[in-house]
Design an enzyme around this catalytic site. Structure first.
Site, PDB file in Angstrom:
ATOM      1  N   TYR A 155     -30.957  25.314  14.027  1.00  0.00           N
ATOM      2  CA  TYR A 155     -31.116  26.563  14.788  1.00  0.00           C
ATOM      3  C   TYR A 155     -29.897  27.481  14.573  1.00  0.00           C
ATOM      4  O   TYR A 155     -30.045  28.684  14.312  1.00  0.00           O
ATOM      5  CB  TYR A 155     -31.282  26.204  16.263  1.00  0.00           C
ATOM      6  CG  TYR A 155     -31.583  27.347  17.192  1.00  0.00           C
ATOM      7  CD1 TYR A 155     -32.840  27.946  17.218  1.00  0.00           C
ATOM      8  CD2 TYR A 155     -30.610  27.818  18.086  1.00  0.00           C
ATOM      9  CE1 TYR A 155     -33.122  28.981  18.088  1.00  0.00           C
ATOM     10  CE2 TYR A 155     -30.890  28.847  18.961  1.00  0.00           C
ATOM     11  CZ  TYR A 155     -32.151  29.428  18.969  1.00  0.00           C
ATOM     12  OH  TYR A 155     -32.424  30.458  19.835  1.00  0.00           O
ATOM     13  N   LYS A 159     -29.815  31.182  12.902  1.00  0.00           N
ATOM     14  CA  LYS A 159     -29.380  32.345  13.689  1.00  0.00           C
ATOM     15  C   LYS A 159     -28.133  33.012  13.082  1.00  0.00           C
ATOM     16  O   LYS A 159     -27.961  34.228  13.199  1.00  0.00           O
ATOM     17  CB  LYS A 159     -29.127  31.926  15.144  1.00  0.00           C
ATOM     18  CG  LYS A 159     -30.403  31.479  15.880  1.00  0.00           C
ATOM     19  CD  LYS A 159     -31.446  32.588  15.929  1.00  0.00           C
ATOM     20  CE  LYS A 159     -32.668  32.231  16.747  1.00  0.00           C
ATOM     21  NZ  LYS A 159     -33.658  33.322  16.796  1.00  0.00           N
TER      22      LYS A 159
HETATM   23  P1  NDP Z   1     -40.466  31.255  23.716  1.00  0.00           P
HETATM   24  O1  NDP Z   1     -40.619  29.864  23.198  1.00  0.00           O
HETATM   25  O2  NDP Z   1     -40.602  31.503  25.169  1.00  0.00           O
HETATM   26  O3  NDP Z   1     -41.467  32.249  22.923  1.00  0.00           O
HETATM   27  C1  NDP Z   1     -41.499  32.198  21.523  1.00  0.00           C
HETATM   28  C2  NDP Z   1     -42.409  33.277  20.995  1.00  0.00           C
HETATM   29  O4  NDP Z   1     -42.393  33.204  19.560  1.00  0.00           O
HETATM   30  C3  NDP Z   1     -43.865  33.089  21.405  1.00  0.00           C
HETATM   31  O5  NDP Z   1     -44.467  34.360  21.527  1.00  0.00           O
HETATM   32  C4  NDP Z   1     -44.459  32.333  20.215  1.00  0.00           C
HETATM   33  O6  NDP Z   1     -45.878  32.519  20.039  1.00  0.00           O
HETATM   34  C5  NDP Z   1     -43.718  32.989  19.082  1.00  0.00           C
HETATM   35  N1  NDP Z   1     -43.691  32.147  17.893  1.00  0.00           N
HETATM   36  C6  NDP Z   1     -43.160  30.909  17.746  1.00  0.00           C
HETATM   37  N2  NDP Z   1     -43.352  30.464  16.498  1.00  0.00           N
HETATM   38  C7  NDP Z   1     -44.024  31.449  15.841  1.00  0.00           C
HETATM   39  C8  NDP Z   1     -44.543  31.584  14.526  1.00  0.00           C
HETATM   40  N3  NDP Z   1     -44.408  30.626  13.606  1.00  0.00           N
HETATM   41  N4  NDP Z   1     -45.199  32.729  14.211  1.00  0.00           N
HETATM   42  C9  NDP Z   1     -45.367  33.729  15.110  1.00  0.00           C
HETATM   43  N5  NDP Z   1     -44.899  33.648  16.371  1.00  0.00           N
HETATM   44  C10 NDP Z   1     -44.243  32.518  16.728  1.00  0.00           C
HETATM   45  O7  NDP Z   1     -39.017  31.703  23.182  1.00  0.00           O
HETATM   46  P2  NDP Z   1     -37.963  32.741  23.811  1.00  0.00           P
HETATM   47  O8  NDP Z   1     -38.659  33.907  24.362  1.00  0.00           O
HETATM   48  O9  NDP Z   1     -37.010  31.979  24.639  1.00  0.00           O
HETATM   49  O10 NDP Z   1     -37.161  33.149  22.488  1.00  0.00           O
HETATM   50  C11 NDP Z   1     -37.443  34.344  21.768  1.00  0.00           C
HETATM   51  C12 NDP Z   1     -36.355  34.554  20.729  1.00  0.00           C
HETATM   52  O11 NDP Z   1     -35.078  34.632  21.380  1.00  0.00           O
HETATM   53  C13 NDP Z   1     -36.252  33.400  19.720  1.00  0.00           C
HETATM   54  O12 NDP Z   1     -35.941  33.906  18.442  1.00  0.00           O
HETATM   55  C14 NDP Z   1     -35.098  32.593  20.263  1.00  0.00           C
HETATM   56  O13 NDP Z   1     -34.467  31.836  19.263  1.00  0.00           O
HETATM   57  C15 NDP Z   1     -34.196  33.676  20.816  1.00  0.00           C
HETATM   58  N6  NDP Z   1     -33.238  33.230  21.803  1.00  0.00           N
HETATM   59  C16 NDP Z   1     -33.655  32.689  22.991  1.00  0.00           C
HETATM   60  C17 NDP Z   1     -32.737  32.267  23.915  1.00  0.00           C
HETATM   61  C18 NDP Z   1     -33.109  31.677  25.232  1.00  0.00           C
HETATM   62  O14 NDP Z   1     -32.197  31.245  25.950  1.00  0.00           O
HETATM   63  N7  NDP Z   1     -34.358  31.652  25.635  1.00  0.00           N
HETATM   64  C19 NDP Z   1     -31.292  32.344  23.628  1.00  0.00           C
HETATM   65  C20 NDP Z   1     -30.973  32.928  22.354  1.00  0.00           C
HETATM   66  C21 NDP Z   1     -31.923  33.351  21.492  1.00  0.00           C
HETATM   67  P3  NDP Z   1     -46.950  31.510  20.752  1.00  0.00           P
HETATM   68  O15 NDP Z   1     -46.972  31.910  22.204  1.00  0.00           O
HETATM   69  O16 NDP Z   1     -48.222  31.776  20.062  1.00  0.00           O
HETATM   70  O17 NDP Z   1     -46.410  30.120  20.548  1.00  0.00           O
END
Ligand code: NDP
Length: 247
Positions: A155, A159
């Protein structure tokens, strides 16, 4: 701040931070398309909420790792709305493990989903943004990409890669008035962080000067600023939204 007349795409907009970004954009007057991997029902609800806020909404089931699909999605948005002004590369996953125990699939899945996807969508957005003589791309990284984290080497590598990619992209496309910036969230309450144990969460809070987890809306407000014309002289920047964690 407003996003009137802006046609935007948010990858991974069905849940969590991506959903919050999509709805914040809609409240600020934008048309918003989202992609998702599996959550069709949740994605349709987000589209309904975008429309209720007064904007046009679209949802595409599109695996972010699929290079050709990225171009298809962006071409369809341009066909329906005439242009793409803002792209937010948000889709991401975790497959945490110590390096000693991490298998090849966990490494490959995270690198392709989190990093290759950014290349897929940024490349596909470049042509329509050049035609429109401008655009803004915001890539969602993480503080882990800045500081590293035991148990998250895949990860953290993805990132950190996003930061290098974004700065290179910003240098290549600045002369075309296309800006590219990174938002690096800290610990934000979403389904992704629900999996963490109480012990890990307490340790994270202790490492965070503001002493609490962040809300998805606190990330999307920063993303909206970078999408808007208020940030017109900012490109190649990394903004942490982490309560001071990686200071
Ligand atoms: P969630 O797991 O809550 O949501 C992930 C989203 O990404 C969902 O909409 C999911 O779709 C989509 N997704 C996952 N894999 C794919 C794929 N292969 N193709 C298309 N869509 C995909 O994650 P977060 O909202 O927590 O995270 C969002 C971003 O923020 C990420 O990049 C994460 O790394 C980053 N981030 C998050 C942090 C946190 O603390 N939460 C901290 C730092 C960064 P579906 O619903 O269909 O699965």
């Amino acid at each position: 701040m407003n996003l009137h007349q802006k046609n935007c795409l948010v990858t991974g907009g069905s849940r969590g931070i991506g959903k919050s970004i999509a709805l914040t954009f809609a409240r600020l007057g934008a048309n918003v398309a989202i992609t998702y991997a599996r959550s069709s029902e949740a994605a349709e609800k987000v589209v309904e909420e975008i429309q209720a806020a007064g904007g046009k909404g679209l949802a595409f089931q599109a695996d972010a790792v699929d290079f050709n699909k990225a171009e298809e999605v962006i071409n369809e948005i341009v066909k329906q709305w005439g242009a793409l002004d803002v792209l937010v590369n948000n889709a991401g996953i975790t497959r945490d493990n110590l390096i000693l125990r991490m298998d090849e699939k966990a490494w490959d899945d995270v690198i392709t989903t989190n990093l290759k996807s950014i290349f897929n969508y940024s490349k596909a957005a470049t042509k329509p943004m050049m035609r429109a003589r401008g655009g803004s791309i915001i890539n969602i990284s993480s503080v882990v990409g800045i500081s590293g984290n035991a148990g998250q080497s895949n990860y953290a590598a993805s990132k950190a890669g996003i930061i290098g990619f974004t700065k290179s992209f910003a240098k290549e496309l600045a002369s075309r008035n296309i800006r590219a910036n990174v938002v690096a969230p800290g610990y934000i309450l979403t389904e992704m962080t629900e999996q963490l144990s109480e012990k890990v969460l307490d340790a994270i809070k202790q490492e965070t000067p503001l002493g609490r987890a962040g809300e998805a809306d606190e990330v999307s407000n920063t993303v909206a600023f970078l999408a808007s014309d208020l940030s017109s002289y900012i490109t190649g920047e990394v903004i942490r939204v982490d309560g001071g964690m990686a200071m």
